[in-house]
Design an enzyme around this catalytic site. Structure first.
Site, short mmCIF file in Angstrom:
data_model
loop_
_atom_site.label_atom_id
_atom_site.label_comp_id
_atom_site.label_asym_id
_atom_site.label_seq_id
_atom_site.Cartn_x
_atom_site.Cartn_y
_atom_site.Cartn_z
N TYR A 108 0.86 -1.19 0.00
CA TYR A 108 0.00 0.00 0.00
C TYR A 108 0.89 1.23 0.00
CZ TYR A 108 -3.37 3.52 1.63
OH TYR A 108 -4.15 4.64 1.76
N ASP A 155 9.33 2.97 -0.28
CA ASP A 155 8.26 3.62 0.48
C ASP A 155 8.48 3.30 1.95
OD1 ASP A 155 6.03 4.52 1.75
OD2 ASP A 155 4.59 3.56 0.40
N LYS A 172 4.23 9.50 8.54
CA LYS A 172 4.06 8.95 9.89
C LYS A 172 5.08 9.51 10.89
CE LYS A 172 1.13 5.37 8.17
NZ LYS A 172 1.12 4.48 7.05
C1 PLP Z 1 0.47 4.94 5.68
C2 PLP Z 1 1.21 4.63 4.44
C3 PLP Z 1 1.10 5.44 3.29
C4 PLP Z 1 0.11 6.58 3.19
O1 PLP Z 1 0.37 7.59 4.10
P1 PLP Z 1 -0.84 8.62 4.47
O2 PLP Z 1 -0.17 9.62 5.36
O3 PLP Z 1 -1.87 7.79 5.13
O4 PLP Z 1 -1.31 9.22 3.20
C5 PLP Z 1 1.91 5.17 2.21
N1 PLP Z 1 2.77 4.13 2.24
C6 PLP Z 1 2.90 3.33 3.31
C7 PLP Z 1 3.90 2.22 3.29
C8 PLP Z 1 2.11 3.54 4.43
O5 PLP Z 1 2.21 2.71 5.48
#
Ligand code: PLP
Length: 441
Positions: free
Chosen positions: A146, A247, A275
Site C-alpha cells: 500500500y 516507500d 508517519k
Molecule cells: C500509511 C502509508 C502510506 C500513506 O500515508 P498517508 O499519510 O496515510 O497518506 C503510504 N505508504 C505506506 C507504506 C504507508 O504505510
C-alpha cells in the site's frame, strides 16, 4: 481498565454516520473487518488510549505508526506549544523546515528532501518525479503493498482495501471504484518476494518503466519480510534505467534511524517518508539523489506544491520526535526487546489454546497471522490471505474487552512505542491468554 460500556462511542458513531461516509475519516477505523462499534477516543497518553466511556486501552496502533515515542510525549508537546507562540502557518519558508531537512538528509543520506503533508502525497509526488526524470510512463508495484490512495497506486493495494470487503484478501485491479482503467494500466503489478517474476517483468517491460516502488518491510498486508534474493532483484531493476523508490512511510525512523533502508542495506534512488517524520502531525516527505530531486519545481520541471507544506507546528513535532530518537539510540533495542517478548508470549499463549499462529516481526512491527504456517513462512499477499480472519476477529474483540487495542484487521502491523513497559506487556499477555481461548468458540 477496560470499561464494560461503549454507550458514548455508539452514540458518537451514530452521529458520525449521519454526517461522514461510514462514520470515519479513514476506512480501517470503522472496525468493518472485526465487527462491532469502533471506540471513539477522548485522549491518549504514553502507551494508552482513553475512549469516550472512560476505558483505558493499551494501544498497539500508535496512530498507525507515528507515535513511536508514545502519545503526548513531553518533548513533542513542548515543541508544538513553543511553535504555536509564533503562529500556525506562514505560506513562506521558515527555519524549522531547513532544520528538519538537514536532520532528515543527515540521518538518511538523501541528497535533498521535499516536505508534503501526507504519505500519499509523498509517494504520488515521487512517482511523478520519477516519470519526469526518466521520461517514461509505467510504474511497477507489488501485490498487497500500500502506498497511499493516489489513483495509480490503488491497484492490488494493501490492508484498508483488502479487509473492507469481507475481511478477505482478493485480487482486483484497480482496487477502488473511481480509478479509470487507463490509469491502472500504467501500473504493472508483480508479486512481493518473487525475484524471478520481477526479473522477468523487467526483462520484458523494463525499458518503459519509470520506477519500481516497494515497501521495504511490508506492513499493509500484515508484516511481510523481504528475502535477500528479492532485495537483490530490486537493486537489479536499475540496469533498465528505472528508479528504485523505497516507500518508508511506515518503516522510516521506526526500524532504525535510517529506516528499513539502514537495517537492510538498501540503496534506493528515492525514498518516501510519513508517519513518524511528523511526530503525530501531518507530514510526509520524499527525497533522494540530488540530481533526481533537482527535477522538482521550482528547481526543475516537475510540478509539486502544498499550501501547508513545511507547516511550523508539524515541523516542530517532527523535529522533536527525530531529535528525541537520535538522542536515545537505545530506544531501538528496547523496542526490539519488548516486541520479541510480546511475540514469544503470544506464541506461547496461542499454542496453549491450540490456536495456530504464524508470526512475522521486524523490530517493533509485528503481525500474528491466524494460520498454521511456520513463523516467517508468510511471505506474500497470497500467503497472508490464508489466515483465519473470523478467528482473528474473535481474538481482537476479546483483547479489546480486556483493555488491549490491537490493530482491527488481520492484515495490519501493530506498532510498539517507547512508552510500552513490562506493565503493558503483562496486561497484554494476560489478555492474550484469555483471548486465544475464545478463538475457537
Ligand atoms: C500509511 C502509508 C502510506 C500513506 O500515508 P498517508 O499519510 O496515510 O497518506 C503510504 N505508504 C505506506 C507504506 C504507508 O504505510
Amino acid at each position: 481498565m477496560a470499561s464494560s460500556t461503549t454507550t458514548r462511542s455508539e452514540a458518537l458513531f451514530a452521529r458520525a454516520r449521519a454526517v461522514t461516509p461510514g462514520g470515519v475519516n479513514s476506512p480501517v477505523r470503522a472496525f468493518k473487518s472485526v465487527g462491532g462499534t469502533p471506540r471513539f477516543i477522548r485522549e491518549a497518553h504514553g502507551a494508552y488510549l482513553t475512549d469516550m466511556d472512560g476505558a483505558r486501552l493499551v494501544d498497539y496502533i500508535g496512530s498507525w505508526g507515528p507515535m513511536i515515542l508514545g502519545h503526548d510525549h513531553p518533548a513533542v508537546r513542548e515543541a508544538i506549544a513553543q511553535a504555536l507562540q509564533g503562529g500556525t502557518s506562514f505560506g513562506a519558508p521558515g527555519e524549522r523546515e531547513v532544520e528538519l531537512a538537514e536532520l532528515v538528509t543527515r540521518l538518511t543520506g538523501a541528497g535533498r528532501v521535499r516536505f508534503v503533508s501526507s504519505g500519499t502525497e509523498a509517494t504520488m509526488s515521487a512517482l511523478r518525479l520519477a516519470r519526469g526524470f526518466t521520461g517514461r510512463k509505467y510504474i511497477v508495484k507489488f501485490r498487497g503493498n500500500y502506498h497511499g490512495h493516489a489513483d495509480g497506486l490503488l491497484v492490488e493495494a494493501g490492508s484498508g482495501l483488502l479487509t473492507n470487503a469481507d475481511g478477505v484478501l482478493g485480487p482486483s485491479a484497480p482496487s477502488s471504484a473511481g480509478v479509470p482503467e487507463e490509469y491502472a494500466a500504467l501500473t504493472l503489478v508483480s508479486e512481493y518476494n518473487d525475484p524471478v517474476a520481477l526479473d522477468a517483468l523487467m526483462a520484458r517491460r523494463g525499458h518503459e518503466v519509470a520506477a519500481v516502488i516497494f515497501e521495504p518491510v511490508v506492513g499493509n498486508a500484515g508484516v511481510l519480510v523481504p528475502t535477500p534474493e528479492f532485495l537483490a532483484a530490486l537493486h537489479r531493476i536499475r540496469a533498465s534505467g528505472a528508479l528504485l523508490i523505497a516507500d518508508e512511510v511506515m518503516t522510516g525512523f521506526r526500524l532504525s534511524l535510517n529506516g528499513a533502508t539502514g537495517l537492510l542495506g538498501l540503496s534506493p534512488d528515492l525514498t518516501c517518508w510519513g508517519k513518524i517524520i511528523g511526530g503525530g502531525l501531518p507530514v510526509g516527505a520524499y527525497g533522494g539523489r540530488a540530481e533526481v530531486m533537482d527535477f522538482v519545481s521550482p528547481q526543475g520541471p516537475v510540478y509539486q506544491a502544498g499550501t501547508l507544506s513545511g507547516n511550523p507546528l508539524a515541523m516542530a513535532a517532527g523535529l522533536a520526535t527525530l531529535r528525541t530518537l537520535e538522542a536515545d539510540p537505545g530506544i531501538y533495542d528496547r523496542l526490539e526487546t519488548y516486541t520479541a517478548s510480546l511475540a514469544a508470549g503470544l506464541r506461547a499463549a496461542a499454542s496453549e489454546a491450540g490456536v495456530p499462529l504464524s508470526l512475522n516481526r521486524v523490530g517493533s512491527m509485528l503481525t500474528a497471522f491466524h494460520q498454521d504456517a511456520p513463523d516467517g513462512a508468510v511471505r506474500t499477499y497470497a500467503d497472508a490471505a490464508r489466515s483465519d480472519t473470523a478467528g482473528f476477529a474473535r481474538w481482537f474483540q476479546a483483547m479489546l474487552a480486556r483493555g488491549v487495542y490491537w490493530a482491527p484487521s488481520q492484515f495490519e502491523s501493530i506498532f510498539v512505542s517507547g512508552a510500552h513497559t513490562g506493565t503493558e506487556l503483562d496486561i497484554t499477555l494476560d489478555a492474550a491468554r484469555a483471548a486465544y481461548g475464545r478463538v475457537r468458540e
